[in-house]
Design a protein around this motif. Structure first.
Motif, PDB file in Angstrom:
ATOM      1  N   ARG A 297       0.832  -1.212   0.000  1.00  0.00           N
ATOM      2  CA  ARG A 297       0.000   0.000   0.000  1.00  0.00           C
ATOM      3  C   ARG A 297       0.860   1.253   0.000  1.00  0.00           C
ATOM      4  N   VAL A 298       1.952   1.211   0.786  1.00  0.00           N
ATOM      5  CA  VAL A 298       2.835   2.380   0.832  1.00  0.00           C
ATOM      6  C   VAL A 298       3.448   2.603  -0.551  1.00  0.00           C
ATOM      7  N   ALA A 299       3.842   1.503  -1.222  1.00  0.00           N
ATOM      8  CA  ALA A 299       4.433   1.634  -2.560  1.00  0.00           C
ATOM      9  C   ALA A 299       3.399   2.199  -3.536  1.00  0.00           C
ATOM     10  N   LYS A 300       2.165   1.690  -3.455  1.00  0.00           N
ATOM     11  CA  LYS A 300       1.096   2.199  -4.327  1.00  0.00           C
ATOM     12  C   LYS A 300       0.891   3.689  -4.102  1.00  0.00           C
ATOM     13  N   ALA A 301       0.916   4.065  -2.814  1.00  0.00           N
ATOM     14  CA  ALA A 301       0.700   5.469  -2.467  1.00  0.00           C
ATOM     15  C   ALA A 301       1.817   6.332  -3.034  1.00  0.00           C
ATOM     16  N   PHE A 302       3.071   5.867  -2.927  1.00  0.00           N
ATOM     17  CA  PHE A 302       4.186   6.638  -3.479  1.00  0.00           C
ATOM     18  C   PHE A 302       4.035   6.798  -4.984  1.00  0.00           C
ATOM     19  N   ARG A 303       3.678   5.688  -5.658  1.00  0.00           N
ATOM     20  CA  ARG A 303       3.507   5.752  -7.118  1.00  0.00           C
ATOM     21  C   ARG A 303       2.464   6.788  -7.489  1.00  0.00           C
ATOM     22  N   LEU A 304       1.348   6.739  -6.735  1.00  0.00           N
ATOM     23  CA  LEU A 304       0.241   7.646  -7.035  1.00  0.00           C
ATOM     24  C   LEU A 304       0.660   9.102  -6.806  1.00  0.00           C
ATOM     25  N   VAL A 305       1.277   9.354  -5.660  1.00  0.00           N
ATOM     26  CA  VAL A 305       1.670  10.735  -5.333  1.00  0.00           C
ATOM     27  C   VAL A 305       2.709  11.228  -6.333  1.00  0.00           C
ATOM     28  N   MET A 306       3.662  10.354  -6.718  1.00  0.00           N
ATOM     29  CA  MET A 306       4.710  10.775  -7.636  1.00  0.00           C
ATOM     30  C   MET A 306       4.202  10.950  -9.069  1.00  0.00           C
ATOM     31  N   SER A 307       3.031  10.364  -9.391  1.00  0.00           N
ATOM     32  CA  SER A 307       2.508  10.539 -10.754  1.00  0.00           C
ATOM     33  C   SER A 307       1.961  11.960 -10.939  1.00  0.00           C
ATOM     34  N   ASP A 308       1.814  12.696  -9.845  1.00  0.00           N
ATOM     35  CA  ASP A 308       1.385  14.089  -9.930  1.00  0.00           C
ATOM     36  C   ASP A 308       2.647  14.944 -10.105  1.00  0.00           C
ATOM     37  N   LEU A 309       2.799  15.515 -11.292  1.00  0.00           N
ATOM     38  CA  LEU A 309       4.059  16.206 -11.625  1.00  0.00           C
ATOM     39  C   LEU A 309       4.305  17.460 -10.795  1.00  0.00           C
ATOM     40  N   SER A 310       3.252  17.980 -10.133  1.00  0.00           N
ATOM     41  CA  SER A 310       3.491  19.183  -9.344  1.00  0.00           C
ATOM     42  C   SER A 310       4.073  18.880  -7.956  1.00  0.00           C
ATOM     43  N   VAL A 311       4.157  17.600  -7.607  1.00  0.00           N
ATOM     44  CA  VAL A 311       4.671  17.254  -6.267  1.00  0.00           C
ATOM     45  C   VAL A 311       6.179  17.505  -6.182  1.00  0.00           C
ATOM     46  N   GLN A 312       6.585  18.313  -5.181  1.00  0.00           N
ATOM     47  CA  GLN A 312       8.009  18.647  -5.040  1.00  0.00           C
ATOM     48  C   GLN A 312       8.619  18.186  -3.721  1.00  0.00           C
ATOM     49  N   ALA A 313       7.794  17.606  -2.850  1.00  0.00           N
ATOM     50  CA  ALA A 313       8.289  16.972  -1.629  1.00  0.00           C
ATOM     51  C   ALA A 313       7.175  16.054  -1.152  1.00  0.00           C
ATOM     52  N   VAL A 314       7.552  14.950  -0.482  1.00  0.00           N
ATOM     53  CA  VAL A 314       6.514  14.034   0.015  1.00  0.00           C
ATOM     54  C   VAL A 314       6.622  13.937   1.528  1.00  0.00           C
ATOM     55  N   LEU A 315       5.490  14.151   2.184  1.00  0.00           N
ATOM     56  CA  LEU A 315       5.463  14.030   3.634  1.00  0.00           C
ATOM     57  C   LEU A 315       4.688  12.756   4.007  1.00  0.00           C
ATOM     58  N   VAL A 316       5.391  11.838   4.673  1.00  0.00           N
ATOM     59  CA  VAL A 316       4.729  10.616   5.122  1.00  0.00           C
ATOM     60  C   VAL A 316       4.464  10.777   6.609  1.00  0.00           C
ATOM     61  N   ASN A 317       3.208  10.693   6.988  1.00  0.00           N
ATOM     62  CA  ASN A 317       2.858  10.875   8.394  1.00  0.00           C
ATOM     63  C   ASN A 317       2.041   9.669   8.857  1.00  0.00           C
ATOM     64  N   ILE A 318       2.677   8.827   9.680  1.00  0.00           N
ATOM     65  CA  ILE A 318       2.005   7.585  10.091  1.00  0.00           C
ATOM     66  C   ILE A 318       1.903   7.518  11.603  1.00  0.00           C
ATOM     67  N   PHE A 319       0.702   7.263  12.070  1.00  0.00           N
ATOM     68  CA  PHE A 319       0.536   6.944  13.483  1.00  0.00           C
ATOM     69  C   PHE A 319       0.190   5.468  13.589  1.00  0.00           C
ATOM     70  N   ALA A 320       1.053   4.716  14.262  1.00  0.00           N
ATOM     71  CA  ALA A 320       0.817   3.279  14.371  1.00  0.00           C
ATOM     72  C   ALA A 320       0.153   2.973  15.694  1.00  0.00           C
ATOM     73  N   GLY A 321      -1.104   2.629  15.661  1.00  0.00           N
ATOM     74  CA  GLY A 321      -1.823   2.211  16.860  1.00  0.00           C
ATOM     75  C   GLY A 321      -1.895   0.705  16.851  1.00  0.00           C
ATOM     76  N   ILE A 322      -2.765   0.185  15.992  1.00  0.00           N
ATOM     77  CA  ILE A 322      -2.860  -1.267  15.811  1.00  0.00           C
ATOM     78  C   ILE A 322      -1.668  -1.722  14.983  1.00  0.00           C
ATOM     79  N   ASN A 323      -1.285  -0.862  14.045  1.00  0.00           N
ATOM     80  CA  ASN A 323      -0.144  -1.130  13.192  1.00  0.00           C
ATOM     81  C   ASN A 323       1.148  -0.979  14.012  1.00  0.00           C
ATOM     82  N   ARG A 324       2.318  -1.238  13.385  1.00  0.00           N
ATOM     83  CA  ARG A 324       3.579  -1.044  14.096  1.00  0.00           C
ATOM     84  C   ARG A 324       4.536  -0.232  13.238  1.00  0.00           C
ATOM     85  N   CYS A 325       5.209   0.728  13.891  1.00  0.00           N
ATOM     86  CA  CYS A 325       6.088   1.623  13.128  1.00  0.00           C
ATOM     87  C   CYS A 325       7.192   0.874  12.389  1.00  0.00           C
TER      88      CYS A 325
END
Ligand code: ADP
Ligand code: MG
Length: 397
Positions: A297-325
């Motif tokens: 999912r993270v890879a899919k998200a990166f692909r999607l965000v990077m397909s937008d040519l106006s993107v000049q920085a990517v901020l990943v913000n994850i809070f792991a509750g059930i998940n794990r960092c």
């Protein structure tokens, strides 16, 4: 999800709303042929796009004969129509609807919407049809007649008669008005719509009540119950970034800024966008990758965000509750090895196993900028984009 006028008219007609005779065409020749099938001596050619305001933008034209229909259509097909609802990029015209011209005596506005404050379906009508509802409510608010539907009993005929009376509909046409309103309500209920709008609904010289335009929007979360509605989806009318995301099961809304956001949870995604703005930047998107931020999912998200040519920085913000960092960090590292990301990436992790996660990011050797809290992440994203920009400019000089 939105649908085209001709599709909405077909649905509403099945629920008893009267519409003029019309047919769909995919080419100028087909449009001319359709007009002969419909008969009569005057037709309107209507560009089918997912937006209103077509009339004023040249997307609705009256034609008298075959050659006029063909030449109007040649000017429409393949073009982007820009109306006040499409945004400056406009929407592509790939279908036109050909319809009999109706002798209009009166134009009325009717809309069914989901009113969140009363938690009810609300009917909004106005005797000032033809105008957009926003303009009506600004210029002639007193002309708006509203009614609320009690879900336990549904829309009652007396409510429809009351609306007809308030709109000044001739008593001989009240029953047709009741049928029209009940038809809209029926379609709204049956297909989990969030909006049904007929603007204009017209009273004709020969005493009929006809929907000349129709718009329907459906609740995306209920589409699984209505496969026949899902099939009406027209991706040519959607933001390509959003259709791609929907196909991949991601919750994405494209925006105009340049800081791409990858976040788990809708609330956190909103907070991230707010913080970017607070720090002086503009988010390029809203993106909720959901609770299970797996590497895929993270890879899919990166692909999607990077397909937008106006993107000049990517901020990943994850809070792991059930998940794990640590899992999420693995996902980010794996994604960055798979997807070519040539802009600064800022990662803020919080929650379960955060130290482990940070170590994984640090050990990866990837140029990830780490942040300890959201404000810092936003500031670093904006700082990184700006210094990237000035580096590029130095490089160019
Ligand atoms: P939009 O809301 O996108 O501008 P409409 O379908 O409402 O498109 O068409 C714009 C205007 O064109 C209507 O307000 C109406 O006056 C006129 N119009 C549309 N369809 C017909 C028709 N079949 N016969 C006569 N006039 C029409
Ligand atoms: Mg209209």
């Amino acid at each position: 999800m939105d649908i085209h006028e001709y599709q909405a008219k077909e649905i509403l007609a099945n629920f008893g709303v009267e519409v003029p005779p019309g047919a769909l065409a995919y080419s100028p020749e087909q449009a001319a042929y359709r007009s002969r099938e419909i008969g009569g001596d005057q037709w309107v050619v209507k560009a089918q796009i997912h937006a209103g305001g077509r009339g004023k933008a040249g997307g609705v034209k009256v034609c008298q004969n075959d050659s006029e229909i063909q030449s109007i259509c040649e000017g429409l097909f393949g073009r982007k129509l820009v109306t006040h609802q499409t945004g400056p990029e406009g929407k592509g015209i790939y279908r036109v609807y050909v319809e009999s011209v109706v002798p209009i005596e009166r134009e009325i506005y009717i809309g069914f919407v989901l009113d969140r404050s009363s938690q009810r379906i609300m009917i909004v009508t106005s005797a000032e049809g033809g105008m957009e509802i926003e303009d009506i409510s600004a210029e002639r608010p007193e002309s708006i007649v509203r009614a609320i539907v009690e879900p336990a009993v549904g829309l009652q005929d007396f409510q429809c008669r009351e609306i007809a009376f308030k709109l000044g509909i001739e008593p001989s046409l009240t029953q047709r008005m009741v049928r029209t309103l009940q038809g809209c309500y029926g379609a709204f209920q049956e297909y989990d719509a969030t909006m049904v709008e007929i603007n204009p609904l017209v009273v004709t010289g020969d005493n009929r009540v006809l929907a000349l335009d129709a718009k329907m929007t459906f609740d995306d979360n209920a589409l699984f119950r209505h496969p026949q509605i899902s099939e009406l989806r027209d991706k040519s009318q959607e933001d390509p970034r959003e259709s791609k995301a929907a196909d991949r099961g991601l919750n994405y809304v494209g925006l105009d800024g340049n800081i791409g956001c990858i976040v788990n949870g809708a609330g956190l995604a909103m907070a991230t966008m707010d913080t970017i703005k607070l720090a002086g930047g503009e988010p390029a998107n809203f993106l909720d990758i959901g609770g299970g931020a797996t590497p895929e999912r993270v890879a899919k998200a990166f692909r999607l965000v990077m397909s937008d040519l106006s993107v000049q920085a990517v901020l990943v913000n994850i809070f792991a509750g059930i998940n794990r960092c640590d899992w999420v960090a693995e996902g980010i590292v794996q994604a960055l090895r798979e997807v070519q990301v040539d802009v600064p990436v800022i990662v803020r992790l919080a929650g379960t196993n955060v130290e482990e996660g940070q170590k994984i990011l640090a050990r990866s050797g990837l140029p990830i900028i780490r942040a300890n809290n959201l404000m810092e992440a936003a500031e670093r994203a904006i700082g990184a984009w700006k210094s990237d920009l000035s580096n590029q400019q130095i490089g160019e000089n």
